[in-house]
Design an enzyme around this catalytic site. Sequence first.
Site, PDB file in Angstrom:
ATOM      1  N   ALA A   1      -9.032 -28.232  22.765  1.00  0.00           N
ATOM      2  CA  ALA A   1      -8.505 -29.569  22.479  1.00  0.00           C
ATOM      3  C   ALA A   1      -8.299 -30.289  23.806  1.00  0.00           C
ATOM      4  O   ALA A   1      -8.225 -29.655  24.860  1.00  0.00           O
ATOM      5  CB  ALA A   1      -7.181 -29.435  21.739  1.00  0.00           C
TER       6      ALA A   1
ATOM      7  N   GLY B   1      -9.528 -24.733  20.712  1.00  0.00           N
ATOM      8  CA  GLY B   1     -10.203 -25.457  19.638  1.00  0.00           C
ATOM      9  C   GLY B   1     -11.716 -25.286  19.692  1.00  0.00           C
ATOM     10  O   GLY B   1     -12.387 -25.397  18.666  1.00  0.00           O
TER      11      GLY B   1
ATOM     12  N   GLU C   1     -12.365 -22.186  17.897  1.00  0.00           N
ATOM     13  CA  GLU C   1     -12.039 -22.410  16.483  1.00  0.00           C
ATOM     14  C   GLU C   1     -13.155 -23.177  15.773  1.00  0.00           C
ATOM     15  O   GLU C   1     -13.515 -22.860  14.648  1.00  0.00           O
ATOM     16  CB  GLU C   1     -10.707 -23.175  16.388  1.00  0.00           C
ATOM     17  CG  GLU C   1      -9.544 -22.297  16.833  1.00  0.00           C
ATOM     18  CD  GLU C   1      -8.233 -23.056  16.906  1.00  0.00           C
ATOM     19  OE1 GLU C   1      -8.151 -24.010  17.713  1.00  0.00           O
ATOM     20  OE2 GLU C   1      -7.303 -22.712  16.177  1.00  0.00           O
TER      21      GLU C   1
ATOM     22  N   GLU D   1      -4.185 -20.690  23.978  1.00  0.00           N
ATOM     23  CA  GLU D   1      -3.124 -21.679  23.693  1.00  0.00           C
ATOM     24  C   GLU D   1      -1.742 -21.229  24.138  1.00  0.00           C
ATOM     25  O   GLU D   1      -0.929 -22.045  24.582  1.00  0.00           O
ATOM     26  CB  GLU D   1      -3.098 -22.020  22.198  1.00  0.00           C
ATOM     27  CG  GLU D   1      -4.261 -22.878  21.723  1.00  0.00           C
ATOM     28  CD  GLU D   1      -5.474 -22.075  21.284  1.00  0.00           C
ATOM     29  OE1 GLU D   1      -5.572 -20.879  21.647  1.00  0.00           O
ATOM     30  OE2 GLU D   1      -6.331 -22.632  20.585  1.00  0.00           O
TER      31      GLU D   1
HETATM   32  C1  3H9 Z   1      -6.256 -26.099  22.045  1.00  0.00           C
HETATM   33  O1  3H9 Z   1      -7.441 -26.026  22.077  1.00  0.00           O
HETATM   34  C2  3H9 Z   1      -5.461 -26.211  20.777  1.00  0.00           C
HETATM   35  C3  3H9 Z   1      -6.314 -25.909  19.601  1.00  0.00           C
HETATM   36  O2  3H9 Z   1      -5.858 -24.749  18.965  1.00  0.00           O
HETATM   37  C4  3H9 Z   1      -6.442 -27.050  18.659  1.00  0.00           C
HETATM   38  C5  3H9 Z   1      -5.172 -27.638  18.144  1.00  0.00           C
HETATM   39  C6  3H9 Z   1      -5.294 -28.720  17.065  1.00  0.00           C
HETATM   40  N1  3H9 Z   1      -8.132 -30.886  28.157  1.00  0.00           N
HETATM   41  O3  3H9 Z   1      -9.711 -26.153  35.316  1.00  0.00           O
HETATM   42  P1  3H9 Z   1     -10.685 -27.047  35.988  1.00  0.00           P
HETATM   43  C7  3H9 Z   1      -9.546 -30.852  33.082  1.00  0.00           C
HETATM   44  S1  3H9 Z   1      -5.339 -26.112  23.456  1.00  0.00           S
HETATM   45  C8  3H9 Z   1      -8.054 -31.866  29.078  1.00  0.00           C
HETATM   46  O4  3H9 Z   1     -10.406 -27.490  37.374  1.00  0.00           O
HETATM   47  P2  3H9 Z   1     -12.644 -24.956  36.001  1.00  0.00           P
HETATM   48  C9  3H9 Z   1      -8.700 -30.345  34.223  1.00  0.00           C
HETATM   49  O5  3H9 Z   1      -7.412 -30.889  34.176  1.00  0.00           O
HETATM   50  C10 3H9 Z   1      -6.567 -26.046  24.731  1.00  0.00           C
HETATM   51  N2  3H9 Z   1      -8.446 -31.691  30.354  1.00  0.00           N
HETATM   52  O6  3H9 Z   1     -12.166 -26.468  35.917  1.00  0.00           O
HETATM   53  C11 3H9 Z   1      -9.508 -30.818  35.420  1.00  0.00           C
HETATM   54  O7  3H9 Z   1      -9.218 -32.182  35.614  1.00  0.00           O
HETATM   55  P3  3H9 Z   1      -9.201 -32.798  37.085  1.00  0.00           P
HETATM   56  C12 3H9 Z   1      -7.147 -24.684  24.882  1.00  0.00           C
HETATM   57  C13 3H9 Z   1      -8.934 -30.509  30.690  1.00  0.00           C
HETATM   58  O8  3H9 Z   1     -14.108 -24.999  35.951  1.00  0.00           O
HETATM   59  C14 3H9 Z   1     -10.944 -30.706  34.937  1.00  0.00           C
HETATM   60  O9  3H9 Z   1     -10.882 -30.705  33.508  1.00  0.00           O
HETATM   61  N3  3H9 Z   1      -8.026 -24.664  26.002  1.00  0.00           N
HETATM   62  C15 3H9 Z   1      -9.029 -29.458  29.788  1.00  0.00           C
HETATM   63  O10 3H9 Z   1     -11.957 -24.247  37.102  1.00  0.00           O
HETATM   64  C16 3H9 Z   1     -11.641 -29.444  35.402  1.00  0.00           C
HETATM   65  O11 3H9 Z   1     -10.834 -28.327  35.035  1.00  0.00           O
HETATM   66  C17 3H9 Z   1      -7.584 -24.367  27.227  1.00  0.00           C
HETATM   67  O12 3H9 Z   1      -6.425 -24.074  27.423  1.00  0.00           O
HETATM   68  C18 3H9 Z   1      -8.617 -29.686  28.460  1.00  0.00           C
HETATM   69  N4  3H9 Z   1      -8.695 -28.719  27.525  1.00  0.00           N
HETATM   70  O13 3H9 Z   1     -12.121 -24.271  34.648  1.00  0.00           O
HETATM   71  C19 3H9 Z   1      -8.598 -24.430  28.334  1.00  0.00           C
HETATM   72  N5  3H9 Z   1      -9.538 -28.366  30.423  1.00  0.00           N
HETATM   73  O14 3H9 Z   1     -10.565 -32.552  37.645  1.00  0.00           O
HETATM   74  C20 3H9 Z   1      -8.024 -25.111  29.558  1.00  0.00           C
HETATM   75  C21 3H9 Z   1      -9.768 -28.754  31.690  1.00  0.00           C
HETATM   76  O15 3H9 Z   1      -8.834 -34.223  36.874  1.00  0.00           O
HETATM   77  N6  3H9 Z   1      -8.996 -25.228  30.602  1.00  0.00           N
HETATM   78  N7  3H9 Z   1      -9.401 -30.035  31.858  1.00  0.00           N
HETATM   79  O16 3H9 Z   1      -8.127 -32.030  37.829  1.00  0.00           O
HETATM   80  C22 3H9 Z   1      -9.343 -24.207  31.408  1.00  0.00           C
HETATM   81  O17 3H9 Z   1      -8.888 -23.088  31.241  1.00  0.00           O
HETATM   82  C23 3H9 Z   1     -10.283 -24.500  32.526  1.00  0.00           C
HETATM   83  O18 3H9 Z   1     -10.273 -25.882  32.724  1.00  0.00           O
HETATM   84  C24 3H9 Z   1     -11.752 -24.055  32.295  1.00  0.00           C
HETATM   85  C25 3H9 Z   1     -12.638 -24.640  33.414  1.00  0.00           C
HETATM   86  C26 3H9 Z   1     -11.807 -22.533  32.325  1.00  0.00           C
HETATM   87  C27 3H9 Z   1     -12.259 -24.553  30.971  1.00  0.00           C
END
Ligand code: 3H9
Length: 706
Positions: free
Chosen positions: A63, A107, A110, A130
């Site tokens: 998400a 998500g 999911e 999450e």
């Molecule tokens: C969820 O899914 C709930 C569901 O159950 C549905 C409910 C209804 N959203 O980390 P990076 C941004 S909860 C918005 O440096 P990497 C991040 O802030 C979600 N922004 O890259 C950064 O911005 P900036 C579950 C996001 O390659 C840029 O993207 N998912 C999101 O080192 C690059 O990110 C997670 O918890 C997001 N979801 O790592 C995954 N993700 O450049 C969270 C990233 O402005 N994300 N951004 O600073 C991660 O774990 C890592 O970002 C990922 C990539 C491994 C994907």
Amino acid sequence: MTELVTLTQDGEIGIITVNNPPVNALSPGVPEGISEAITRVIDDDSIKAVLLIGGGRTFIAGADIKEFGKITSGQRKEGIDFKSLLRTIEDCPKPVAAAIHGTAFGGGLEVAMAFHYRVAAPTAQVGQPEVKLGLIPGAGGTQRLPRLAGVARAVEMCAAGNPVGAQEAYQFGIIDRIIEGDLLAGAIAFLREKLASAEKPPKTRERSEKLGDPASNNAVFAAAREQSKKTARGMIAPLAAIDAVEGSTKLAFDEGLTRERELFQECLFSDQSKALIHVFFGEREVSKIPDLPKDLPLFEINKAAVVGAGTMGGGIAMNYANAGIPVIVKETTQEALDKGMATIVKNYDNSVKKGRFTREEMDRRMGLISPTLDYAGFENADIVTEAVFEGMELKKQVFAELDKICKVGAILASNTSTLNIDEIARAPSRPQFVIGHHYFSPANVMRLLEIVRGKETSKEVIATSLALARRLKKVGVLAGNCYGFIGNRMLHQYGREAQFLVEEGAAPQAVDDALYRFGMAMGPLAVGDLAGLDVGWRIRKEHKHLETPGTRRPLIADRLCELGRYGQKTGAGWYRYGDDRKPQPDPEVEELIKTIAAEAGLKRRTITEEEIIERTQYSLINEGAKILAEGIALRAVDIDIIYINGYGYPAWRGGPMWYADTVGLKKVYDRIMEFHREQGELWAPAPLLEQLAEAGKRFADFDQGK
Ligand code: 3H9
């Protein structure tokens, strides 16, 4: 269709591509786009099967986390209706598959689980992270994952939040096939096979063969709850995630979804989730330094050297070896060098025994570390980190020696935890290359790297240090130069209050227990015993000249050191230690405290847990506000990230400055004023705190320039 989601065709196969860089999050427009594409596919007779793929570097990483804040603050009414979207996908009369590369998280996974099939690149990862945001899966993850992977795996993945690689995901049943080579071509071929086979496309929600039996499930849930209470102490989301997965084994699918939804909403509106989301963005924010242009050239770091093979030096060398960077470690005597190398071997050996990596990997890392008694090889190092005893004269001497040996362009870093980096920088002839790299013990484990910018440190050296932190798998946070920088300057106040509380009547254990219950990894006095009370003693002697005459200063730690009670290493400090290294209250210390308090004319009284928390936390916050106003920290969130990653502060409280926002700055300020009246100048309120409190603002507003 929107630009975020496109539908194209390869013959009879429809291809839905999500294009929402950088991580294809399910931002507004993306779920709607997928829904519209599926509807079109259903209506289009020329499309017989469809696949969903991520454009760019990843599948859907979850998400859009930014949207959660909008929902909890009332800016947006409701989240997306994932239940209907995923049902539409699952009920699609044509075979549908998700083709995964990069990360299918939250998500993203999911959505993928509602498809009939999932194929993945060998390097892909899937997970329900999450809980790390204080949430639980909210789009059916706790109901579909156990149906694909079994209850035990689902509980583990949803409650701990760690991802699994494609190979494991395949073994668990989450992925149907791993595709070597071109993912899109492989996924299309996979779907053509399915079309040819006339197999009835499976719907995850209708499967139940992996949902287990009540007896074994109960054991799984009980063990998971026990585990969570230990590894995620104080956190509500992991327990909620376990409850939701339990629902999948006891309720019909739709009822399970309803239960998941209720638990998700509770978590979403909790302070813990808001704090953890603040930490998620904070960890990314700290690397953004306003005066560093994005395209600044960086120095290449291919060879490193460390001066000192003690606890810190050895840990620092391991960081380099872990990142594949060859590193020389220098000591002054053979004995010290052997001891340092033996500790490194022991640490690696423990990791191998715990299954973190293989013995071959250990050998490879050991092969990257070269011990030496002289400066041989230092002339080739791109970076040298000094990790000798915390004394200015010694450090200056080392930097003067490095100046003679190191090549032009080599970064000269000091691991000092308190000393003036500008004074150290005067020792060599190139102050622009001198910077503080303050690691936290154990340096090979703790994620924080406090990067201290001197007056003359060049921007390129700062930018290279921040990039290096990422390479060493650390969170680098930039600090300005002052006594103790950000972390230890604040810790000084916190430690002071912990000791004052003891002098005024609280037992050492009462102070430590209260802070442990607050969520700190350890109480401050137990931490002192672990780190060695002599370390602080030596620093206090070095900085005696900085004390303000007439102000109260803590008395007990010095007296413990004078008695040879240095902490765990001497079997006694604030506590007494047996072979199990568990702290035991010591009557001798209790007597000593009473004597010292009487000598100082302090009247001992009963101290509440609330006062322990307020005095220790508010002393951190007050100093944090001063540090912020002085520009030593760029943002309040930088302080939070330092405390969470370097000082065992509970992430679910968001760090000390976020905690202050949660309590309310007016309340914090008013209490500090009371302490000021009772305790004197040491509690002089920070002007910035007063200003924000009076204006009804938060530190978060200060960060946003509001
Ligand atoms: C969820 O899914 C709930 C569901 O159950 C549905 C409910 C209804 N959203 O980390 P990076 C941004 S909860 C918005 O440096 P990497 C991040 O802030 C979600 N922004 O890259 C950064 O911005 P900036 C579950 C996001 O390659 C840029 O993207 N998912 C999101 O080192 C690059 O990110 C997670 O918890 C997001 N979801 O790592 C995954 N993700 O450049 C969270 C990233 O402005 N994300 N951004 O600073 C991660 O774990 C890592 O970002 C990922 C990539 C491994 C994907």
